[in-house]
Design an enzyme around this catalytic site. Structure first.
Site, PDB file in Angstrom:
ATOM      1  N   PHE A 158      -6.285  39.074 -69.179  1.00  0.00           N
ATOM      2  CA  PHE A 158      -6.110  38.542 -67.831  1.00  0.00           C
ATOM      3  C   PHE A 158      -4.644  38.606 -67.420  1.00  0.00           C
ATOM      4  O   PHE A 158      -3.761  38.267 -68.215  1.00  0.00           O
ATOM      5  CB  PHE A 158      -6.534  37.068 -67.757  1.00  0.00           C
ATOM      6  CG  PHE A 158      -7.979  36.800 -68.012  1.00  0.00           C
ATOM      7  CD1 PHE A 158      -8.881  36.693 -66.965  1.00  0.00           C
ATOM      8  CD2 PHE A 158      -8.445  36.621 -69.309  1.00  0.00           C
ATOM      9  CE1 PHE A 158     -10.218  36.426 -67.198  1.00  0.00           C
ATOM     10  CE2 PHE A 158      -9.781  36.350 -69.560  1.00  0.00           C
ATOM     11  CZ  PHE A 158     -10.670  36.256 -68.492  1.00  0.00           C
ATOM     12  N   ASP A 159      -4.401  39.030 -66.197  1.00  0.00           N
ATOM     13  CA  ASP A 159      -3.097  38.781 -65.602  1.00  0.00           C
ATOM     14  C   ASP A 159      -3.010  37.274 -65.362  1.00  0.00           C
ATOM     15  O   ASP A 159      -4.038  36.617 -65.138  1.00  0.00           O
ATOM     16  CB  ASP A 159      -2.979  39.541 -64.281  1.00  0.00           C
ATOM     17  CG  ASP A 159      -1.702  39.199 -63.533  1.00  0.00           C
ATOM     18  OD1 ASP A 159      -0.628  39.250 -64.149  1.00  0.00           O
ATOM     19  OD2 ASP A 159      -1.802  38.858 -62.344  1.00  0.00           O
TER      20      ASP A 159
END
Length: 823
Positions: free
Chosen positions: A514-515
């Site tokens: 995930f960013d």
């Protein structure tokens, strides 16, 4: 070695996206040029469009020569290749689509062809060998009707008669109406023929039991059953044979004719009845999924109320241009993507984003640049096809009808239907060799009477029974029906899945990266703590920080003021003589005192020594991921305030849901420092936090993860995460509604800016994967049971027909279960 970067769309203006084969062609063309060492694609990242990066030796070629080489190569490829997406009627099921695909692949000039069972045909062609009109002619000879032809860029839609019209969704009613003229009973002709076949079969079977009746009469009834039941089977068998392909229809036709030759008219008629009924059900399954997808095209209204100086004028949505102001009445559909410039209302965005609760929209005051409309807060943005609530809205149009979110979504979903999954490619390969193998087996069984003491008629009958038992009808429909149902259900839930491959792979993931900013967090800092010191009250400290920060233009100032007013419950007068101290903080006069608010470096620079206690407190908050600021009044420190980009409210529950779905490793990739990353990770349940990463280091991180985890998804906003998404097994973009970049770069796009849509997408994928496996087991299992039974003579043709067609029906309805998948 120097580098040159050129916009890919300038070199290849006709390129659908950077993953197209033409991108590989320009790389291959340039890498052989003298002085050019390496060529690669840099994906679109929001700030810049997709680029071609060339590494060259300046001692051999100049930058101008490199650019000229690239432009020449691009012009050559553009003049050489074209792309079309053609919507048709008359393709009834995946087997029929494969026959058409095989015939089109033999058309001179077609480089690649992909045909879906729902009537969409995607082609790439060599402009030097063929033309668009020749391709349309070739396709029109194979289908009932061509509804429209999309240029790859979606700017034009070409009708069969050659007239060019504005790009707009095709009316589903028109689609059905046109199809209705191509057969006796319209779109239900195949089903009605099947029912008529059943009626004549029943009549013939019943008459055969009447005494003193001529045996010719039931045979006449069976002949009619043969005609109606075998009409489409014969039609498709001939189409396949003409191109050297022995499809399942051909096997069924041979078996039915063989039964008649042996005098087993009833069994042959039963075969045609059940086989044609199975075909009709396959067509029904494809049509049901296609209708669900086609419903997307019905979302946008056909007209809009354009605001003019002399009042309102109703115009077609294709005539709207950016900067037009349209009026949207209460409880009506919004006609265009745009920004609210007057009125406040709640808008139902479920048709676009899948959100079940209406979203409040507010007027954006002041001027704005339409080119930067995507960057505005979502509370001001509306999308074509969403439904206005109780109040009147005035909307400034930001996109042409052809470029609206819903128009792009429809086009991308239609293209997705032509993209085959790995399982579908595998089953196609099996069938390619399986059907000829069955014919060889049946031929051998025809001569069983030579080695077994039995009449030829018995050997022939057994061979026909095996022919029915071995036909892979259920296998042919098992994967495409499930994939199409899955893509349709996802689209209805606000998730764009670009074909069977990402749909299958999403369900097999064990790790997701995930960013952080804007994905796991809200992407906006919030005031998280106000801590008074030296006897000052919290109310007084809040008054000071609000008064000073109100006039600051620092990005953190707005968050401080907003959070402070919420805590205080009222606004306060602003300070005076506010001065920004770059990179450190702010200074101001407030109520006869000098106020400084800033980081520790501000006070170190001013030669103030922080007490061990104050320094310890500040570092404690920083260790938990907060941005810490000190407040000084005259010469006394009166407080500490903390800010943080907080986790999304649904992040913790979403990650827990993903863990329950079997995602073992969830990694946060962020440019923030490691302490901030670890603090947020601990709070929401991330298993690994990797901080201090530059964008290119995120790509390296994905490479490392793929070595250990094999299949890794990257979840981001589709903008600065595009390179990492391109490297991952499945790229997933959040908040794709209104974002061209997210829609183009992602394999899967969550239309709503909601993280909790991710478990739905993965759960649906797992269910699709499960159903595909079940379908393959059912289809192959039935074949494995029926072949030995028919070879040994335990089962005759009748039970073989029932078992064969029964498995096909089970597979079809099993796939349709995906349409009812719940979030």
């Amino acid at each position: 070695m120097n580098k040159a970067r050129l916009d890919l769309e300038l070199l290849l203006p006709d390129l659908p996206d950077e993953r197209d084969e033409c991108a590989s062609r320009i790389i291959d063309a340039l890498q052989t040029k003298k002085g050019i060492d390496k060529v690669h694609i840099i994906p679109e990242n929001g700030a810049t469009k997709a680029q071609l990066c060339l590494h060259y030796n300046p001692e051999i070629v100049t930058i101008s020569q490199v650019e000229k080489l690239a432009m020449t190569a691009g012009a050559d490829i553009t003049s050489h290749y074209g792309h079309l997406l053609i919507e048709t009627t008359g393709i009834r099921h995946p087997r029929h689509s494969r026959i058409i695909e095989a015939r089109l692949k033999k058309v001179i000039g077609l480089e690649t062809v992909s045909v879906s069972g729902t009537g969409f045909i995607q082609v790439e062609f060599d402009k030097k060998k063929t033309t668009k009109s020749k391709i349309i002619d070739a396709v029109s000879g194979l289908v009932s009707e061509i509804i429209h032809v999309d240029e790859h860029n979606g700017k034009l839609k070409t009708k069969l008669n050659g007239d060019v019209v504005h790009h707009q969704p095709v009316s589903h009613e028109d689609h059905e109406h046109k199809h209705a003229h191509n057969a006796i009973f319209g779109k239900n002709t195949e089903l009605i023929f099947s029912i008529i076949c059943g009626i004549f079969l029943t009549a013939g079977f019943t008459i055969s039991f009447i005494e003193d009746i001529s045996p010719t009469i039931p045979i006449i009834a069976y002949c009619f059953a043969y005609f109606f039941g075998g009409y489409y089977t014969t039609k498709e068998a001939i189409a396949g044979i003409s191109k050297g392909k022995f499809e399942i229809d051909f096997l069924m036709l041979i078996a039915a004719v063989g039964a008649a030759a042996l005098g087993e008219w009833a069994e042959g008629a039963l075969l045609f009845f059940l086989f044609s009924l199975g075909h009709s059900l396959e067509h029904y399954a494809m049509e049901k999924a296609r209708k669900s997808i086609a419903a997307l095209a019905e979302l946008s209204p056909k007209t809009a109320l354009l605001k003019k100086e002399n009042g309102l004028e109703e115009i077609n949505i294709e005539d709207l241009v950016p900067s037009d102001i349209i009026l949207v009445k209460p409880n009506t559909k919004i006609a265009a993507d745009g920004i609210v410039v007057a009125g406040n209302s709640s808008v139902n965005q479920a048709p676009i984003t899948g959100e079940s609760i209406p979203v409040d929209k507010f007027t954006l005051s002041g001027p704005f640049d339409i080119k930067n409309a995507e960057k505005l807060d979502s509370k001001h943005k509306v999308y074509a096809g969403s439904i206005n609530g109780p109040d009147v809205l005035e909307i400034k149009v930001t996109k042409l009808a052809a470029d609206s979110t819903i128009a792009r979504l429809v086009k991308l979903v239609n293209e997705a239907q032509t993209q085959k999954s790995s399982t579908q490619n595998f089953t196609d390969k099996i069938e390619k060799y399986y059907v000829p193998g069955v014919l060889v087996l049946v031929t051998l069984l025809l001569f069983a009477f030579v080695v077994v003491d039995e009449p030829f008629s018995k050997s022939f009958y057994r061979a026909m029974a095996v022919l029915v038992a071995a036909s892979p009808c259920a296998l042919a429909i098992s994967t495409p029906s499930a994939v199409l149902s899955g893509v349709a259900r996802a689209a209805r839930g606000g998730v764009l899945v670009k074909g069977g491959k990402p749909l299958e792979e999403l369900g097999s993931l064990t790790a997701i990266a995930f960013d952080k900013t804007g994905t796991l967090t809200e992407g906006k800092p919030k005031l998280t703590g106000v801590y008074p010191l030296n006897g000052i009250s919290e109310e007084e400290l809040l008054s000071i920080i609000i008064a000073v920060e109100k006039l600051s233009d620092h990005p953190l100032a707005a968050a401080i003021v907003k959070g402070g007013i919420e805590k205080l419950g009222k606004d306060v007068e602003h300070a005076t003589n506010v001065q920004s101290i770059t990179g450190r903080g702010v200074k101001a006069d407030y109520r006869n005192s000098i106020i400084y608010i800033g980081n520790k470096e501000l006070f170190t620079q001013r030669n103030y020594t922080l007490s061990p206690e104050l320094k310890s407190k500040a570092e404690e908050y920083e260790g938990k991921g907060h941005t810490t600021m000190l407040v000084q009044k005259d010469h006394d420190f009166v407080g500490i305030i903390t800010l943080m980009d907080v986790a999304r409210p649904d992040a913790k529950e979403t990650l827990a849901s993903l863990a329950r779905l079997g995602i073992k490793k969830m990694i946060m990739l962020t440019g923030d420092n490691q302490k901030v990353a670890e603090a947020i990770a601990k709070d929401i349940g991330i298993t690994d936090a990797w901080g201090n990463l530059l964008p290119e280091e995120k790509v390296t991180a994905i490479d490392q993860l793929r070595k250990t985890e094999k299949k890794v998804a990257m979840v981001g906003d589709g903008v600065n995460d595009a390179p990492a998404m391109a490297k991952s097994t499945v790229g997933i973009a959040m908040g794709a509604a209104g974002s061209d970049v997210a829609l183009e770069t992602a394999d899967i796009a969550l239309m709503a800016d909601k993280l909790n849509n991710l478990p739905f997408a993965i759960g649906l994928s797992k269910k699709a994967h499960q159903i595909i496996k079940q379908n393959i087991i059912i289809s192959l299992g039935m074949v494995m049971i029926l072949i030995p039974l028919t070879i040994s003579g335990i089962a005759s043709m009748g039970p073989a027909v029932i078992g064969h067609e029964g498995s096909t029906v089970i597979v079809v309805f099993n796939a349709l279960r995906l349409m009812a998948y719940k979030k």
